[in-house]
Design a protein around this motif. Structure first.
Motif, PDB file in Angstrom:
ATOM      1  N   LYS A  68       0.839  -1.212   0.000  1.00 28.38           N
ATOM      2  CA  LYS A  68       0.000   0.000   0.000  1.00 28.38           C
ATOM      3  C   LYS A  68       0.866   1.251   0.000  1.00 28.38           C
ATOM      4  O   LYS A  68       0.601   2.200  -0.736  1.00 28.38           O
ATOM      5  CB  LYS A  68      -0.925  -0.003   1.218  1.00 28.38           C
ATOM      6  CG  LYS A  68      -2.052  -1.002   1.121  1.00 28.38           C
ATOM      7  CD  LYS A  68      -2.909  -0.996   2.390  1.00 28.38           C
ATOM      8  CE  LYS A  68      -3.970  -2.070   2.324  1.00 28.38           C
ATOM      9  NZ  LYS A  68      -4.754  -2.133   3.570  1.00 28.38           N
ATOM     10  N   LYS A  69       1.899   1.253   0.841  1.00 27.42           N
ATOM     11  CA  LYS A  69       2.793   2.404   0.935  1.00 27.42           C
ATOM     12  C   LYS A  69       3.506   2.642  -0.407  1.00 27.42           C
ATOM     13  O   LYS A  69       3.624   3.779  -0.867  1.00 27.42           O
ATOM     14  CB  LYS A  69       3.810   2.186   2.066  1.00 27.42           C
ATOM     15  CG  LYS A  69       4.649   3.387   2.373  1.00 27.42           C
ATOM     16  CD  LYS A  69       3.788   4.499   2.958  1.00 27.42           C
ATOM     17  CE  LYS A  69       4.634   5.652   3.422  1.00 27.42           C
ATOM     18  NZ  LYS A  69       3.838   6.743   3.961  1.00 27.42           N
ATOM     19  N   TYR A  70       3.954   1.572  -1.034  1.00 25.97           N
ATOM     20  CA  TYR A  70       4.633   1.670  -2.327  1.00 25.97           C
ATOM     21  C   TYR A  70       3.708   2.330  -3.347  1.00 25.97           C
ATOM     22  O   TYR A  70       4.123   3.234  -4.076  1.00 25.97           O
ATOM     23  CB  TYR A  70       5.056   0.273  -2.800  1.00 25.97           C
ATOM     24  CG  TYR A  70       5.725   0.263  -4.150  1.00 25.97           C
ATOM     25  CD1 TYR A  70       7.095   0.448  -4.267  1.00 25.97           C
ATOM     26  CD2 TYR A  70       4.982   0.082  -5.312  1.00 25.97           C
ATOM     27  CE1 TYR A  70       7.710   0.444  -5.517  1.00 25.97           C
ATOM     28  CE2 TYR A  70       5.584   0.090  -6.560  1.00 25.97           C
ATOM     29  CZ  TYR A  70       6.950   0.267  -6.644  1.00 25.97           C
ATOM     30  OH  TYR A  70       7.549   0.286  -7.890  1.00 25.97           O
ATOM     31  N   LYS A  71       2.453   1.883  -3.398  1.00 24.81           N
ATOM     32  CA  LYS A  71       1.509   2.427  -4.375  1.00 24.81           C
ATOM     33  C   LYS A  71       1.248   3.915  -4.128  1.00 24.81           C
ATOM     34  O   LYS A  71       1.200   4.707  -5.072  1.00 24.81           O
ATOM     35  CB  LYS A  71       0.202   1.642  -4.344  1.00 24.81           C
ATOM     36  CG  LYS A  71       0.334   0.273  -4.978  1.00 24.81           C
ATOM     37  CD  LYS A  71      -0.944  -0.528  -4.892  1.00 24.81           C
ATOM     38  CE  LYS A  71      -0.714  -1.916  -5.473  1.00 24.81           C
ATOM     39  NZ  LYS A  71      -1.893  -2.758  -5.393  1.00 24.81           N
ATOM     40  N   VAL A  72       1.096   4.289  -2.855  1.00 25.41           N
ATOM     41  CA  VAL A  72       0.877   5.700  -2.509  1.00 25.41           C
ATOM     42  C   VAL A  72       2.074   6.539  -2.933  1.00 25.41           C
ATOM     43  O   VAL A  72       1.925   7.592  -3.573  1.00 25.41           O
ATOM     44  CB  VAL A  72       0.598   5.863  -0.994  1.00 25.41           C
ATOM     45  CG1 VAL A  72       0.678   7.314  -0.565  1.00 25.41           C
ATOM     46  CG2 VAL A  72      -0.754   5.266  -0.628  1.00 25.41           C
ATOM     47  N   LEU A  73       3.261   6.064  -2.579  1.00 19.68           N
ATOM     48  CA  LEU A  73       4.474   6.826  -2.913  1.00 19.68           C
ATOM     49  C   LEU A  73       4.701   6.874  -4.418  1.00 19.68           C
ATOM     50  O   LEU A  73       5.155   7.888  -4.948  1.00 19.68           O
ATOM     51  CB  LEU A  73       5.684   6.232  -2.186  1.00 19.68           C
ATOM     52  CG  LEU A  73       5.657   6.349  -0.660  1.00 19.68           C
ATOM     53  CD1 LEU A  73       6.846   5.605  -0.051  1.00 19.68           C
ATOM     54  CD2 LEU A  73       5.639   7.802  -0.209  1.00 19.68           C
ATOM     55  N   HIS A  74       4.383   5.797  -5.110  1.00 21.32           N
ATOM     56  CA  HIS A  74       4.549   5.760  -6.561  1.00 21.32           C
ATOM     57  C   HIS A  74       3.624   6.786  -7.223  1.00 21.32           C
ATOM     58  O   HIS A  74       4.030   7.481  -8.174  1.00 21.32           O
ATOM     59  CB  HIS A  74       4.278   4.342  -7.084  1.00 21.32           C
ATOM     60  CG  HIS A  74       4.636   4.170  -8.518  1.00 21.32           C
ATOM     61  ND1 HIS A  74       3.683   4.108  -9.517  1.00 21.32           N
ATOM     62  CD2 HIS A  74       5.842   4.054  -9.137  1.00 21.32           C
ATOM     63  CE1 HIS A  74       4.277   3.959 -10.675  1.00 21.32           C
ATOM     64  NE2 HIS A  74       5.592   3.926 -10.485  1.00 21.32           N
ATOM     65  N   LYS A  75       2.394   6.883  -6.738  1.00 22.46           N
ATOM     66  CA  LYS A  75       1.455   7.881  -7.279  1.00 22.46           C
ATOM     67  C   LYS A  75       1.979   9.298  -7.036  1.00 22.46           C
ATOM     68  O   LYS A  75       1.911  10.154  -7.918  1.00 22.46           O
ATOM     69  CB  LYS A  75       0.071   7.714  -6.651  1.00 22.46           C
ATOM     70  CG  LYS A  75      -0.692   6.536  -7.182  1.00 22.46           C
ATOM     71  CD  LYS A  75      -2.055   6.393  -6.512  1.00 22.46           C
ATOM     72  CE  LYS A  75      -2.743   5.132  -6.998  1.00 22.46           C
ATOM     73  NZ  LYS A  75      -4.031   4.905  -6.322  1.00 22.46           N
ATOM     74  N   LYS A  76       2.512   9.519  -5.830  1.00 20.59           N
ATOM     75  CA  LYS A  76       3.069  10.845  -5.520  1.00 20.59           C
ATOM     76  C   LYS A  76       4.275  11.152  -6.407  1.00 20.59           C
ATOM     77  O   LYS A  76       4.464  12.291  -6.834  1.00 20.59           O
ATOM     78  CB  LYS A  76       3.479  10.935  -4.046  1.00 20.59           C
ATOM     79  CG  LYS A  76       2.328  11.119  -3.094  1.00 20.59           C
ATOM     80  CD  LYS A  76       2.883  11.325  -1.693  1.00 20.59           C
ATOM     81  CE  LYS A  76       1.844  11.930  -0.785  1.00 20.59           C
ATOM     82  NZ  LYS A  76       2.420  12.292   0.525  1.00 20.59           N
ATOM     83  N   LEU A  77       5.071  10.137  -6.685  1.00 21.55           N
ATOM     84  CA  LEU A  77       6.244  10.318  -7.544  1.00 21.55           C
ATOM     85  C   LEU A  77       5.823  10.764  -8.942  1.00 21.55           C
ATOM     86  O   LEU A  77       6.440  11.648  -9.531  1.00 21.55           O
ATOM     87  CB  LEU A  77       7.058   9.023  -7.616  1.00 21.55           C
ATOM     88  CG  LEU A  77       8.257   9.020  -8.553  1.00 21.55           C
ATOM     89  CD1 LEU A  77       9.363   9.911  -7.988  1.00 21.55           C
ATOM     90  CD2 LEU A  77       8.775   7.604  -8.770  1.00 21.55           C
ATOM     91  N   SER A  84      11.332  14.712   0.643  1.00 23.66           N
ATOM     92  CA  SER A  84      12.632  14.029   0.671  1.00 23.66           C
ATOM     93  C   SER A  84      12.570  12.780   1.549  1.00 23.66           C
ATOM     94  O   SER A  84      13.181  11.757   1.230  1.00 23.66           O
ATOM     95  CB  SER A  84      13.733  14.978   1.136  1.00 23.66           C
ATOM     96  OG  SER A  84      13.461  15.450   2.425  1.00 23.66           O
ATOM     97  N   ILE A  85      11.825  12.846   2.633  1.00 17.26           N
ATOM     98  CA  ILE A  85      11.676  11.671   3.510  1.00 17.26           C
ATOM     99  C   ILE A  85      10.912  10.564   2.786  1.00 17.26           C
ATOM    100  O   ILE A  85      11.292   9.389   2.834  1.00 17.26           O
ATOM    101  CB  ILE A  85      10.972  12.061   4.826  1.00 17.26           C
ATOM    102  CG1 ILE A  85      11.892  12.981   5.642  1.00 17.26           C
ATOM    103  CG2 ILE A  85      10.579  10.833   5.630  1.00 17.26           C
ATOM    104  CD1 ILE A  85      11.247  13.574   6.880  1.00 17.26           C
ATOM    105  N   GLU A  86       9.839  10.935   2.077  1.00 16.19           N
ATOM    106  CA  GLU A  86       9.069   9.949   1.311  1.00 16.19           C
ATOM    107  C   GLU A  86       9.918   9.357   0.187  1.00 16.19           C
ATOM    108  O   GLU A  86       9.832   8.164  -0.107  1.00 16.19           O
ATOM    109  CB  GLU A  86       7.807  10.595   0.733  1.00 16.19           C
ATOM    110  CG  GLU A  86       6.764  10.906   1.769  1.00 16.19           C
ATOM    111  CD  GLU A  86       5.595  11.704   1.213  1.00 16.19           C
ATOM    112  OE1 GLU A  86       4.474  11.516   1.721  1.00 16.19           O
ATOM    113  OE2 GLU A  86       5.811  12.520   0.275  1.00 16.19           O
ATOM    114  N   HIS A  87      10.754  10.202  -0.408  1.00 18.25           N
ATOM    115  CA  HIS A  87      11.631   9.727  -1.481  1.00 18.25           C
ATOM    116  C   HIS A  87      12.591   8.658  -0.950  1.00 18.25           C
ATOM    117  O   HIS A  87      12.812   7.618  -1.592  1.00 18.25           O
ATOM    118  CB  HIS A  87      12.405  10.901  -2.097  1.00 18.25           C
ATOM    119  CG  HIS A  87      13.188  10.521  -3.300  1.00 18.25           C
ATOM    120  ND1 HIS A  87      14.546  10.318  -3.265  1.00 18.25           N
ATOM    121  CD2 HIS A  87      12.794  10.279  -4.574  1.00 18.25           C
ATOM    122  CE1 HIS A  87      14.961   9.971  -4.464  1.00 18.25           C
ATOM    123  NE2 HIS A  87      13.927   9.949  -5.289  1.00 18.25           N
TER     124      HIS A  87
END
Length: 136
Positions: A68-77, A84-87
């Motif tokens: 789930k976290k990967y998908k959220v971060l991928h969408k944000k990317l 920077s922390i999420e990156h």
């Protein structure tokens, strides 16, 4: 000889001496029985290897939470909205996925060799389109 207890010690030369004195038909029958036993043991080992390999292949690359976290971060990317922390977190998830993916790929190659099939044939057998499907 019915026991498969590995702690039984029989002098192999003595056994061979006894076997060599058997009449040919009995020796042929014994030979078939031994070959069947060896085949069964090979199948048991192959079955265990295959089970272990399939377990490694089918294991998800991420836990549910990580996925789930990967998908959220991928969408944000995609929309350039990562902090920077999420990156950093996203990079760690990518590294985790890649390291687990290597294990999956190595297991698939080993299973293809064990089954004596091509990699593409193995993908068909496993009903997989790629070693790293997006939802893995």
């Amino acid at each position: 000889m019915a026991s498969t207890n590995p702690s039984i010690n029989i002098d192999k030369n003595e056994l061979l001496s006894v076997v060599s004195k058997m009449p040919t038909p009995e020796l042929e029958k014994l030979s078939k029985q031994i070959n069947r036993l060896v085949g069964q043991r090979r199948e048991e080992v192959a079955s265990k290897q295959e089970f272990d390999l399939l377990r490694r292949i089918r294991k998800p690359l991420f836990s549910e939470e990580q996925g789930k976290k990967y998908k959220v971060l991928h969408k944000k990317l995609k929309v350039n909205a990562l902090t920077s922390i999420e990156h950093e977190e996203f990079l760690k998830l990518i590294q985790l996925r890649e390291s687990k993916g290597v294990i999956r790929l190595e297991s698939m190659i080993e299973l293809a060799k064990l089954r004596d099939v091509s990699f593409d044939e193995l993908l068909d057998q496993l009903d997989m389109t790629a070693p790293f499907p997006e939802n893995a």
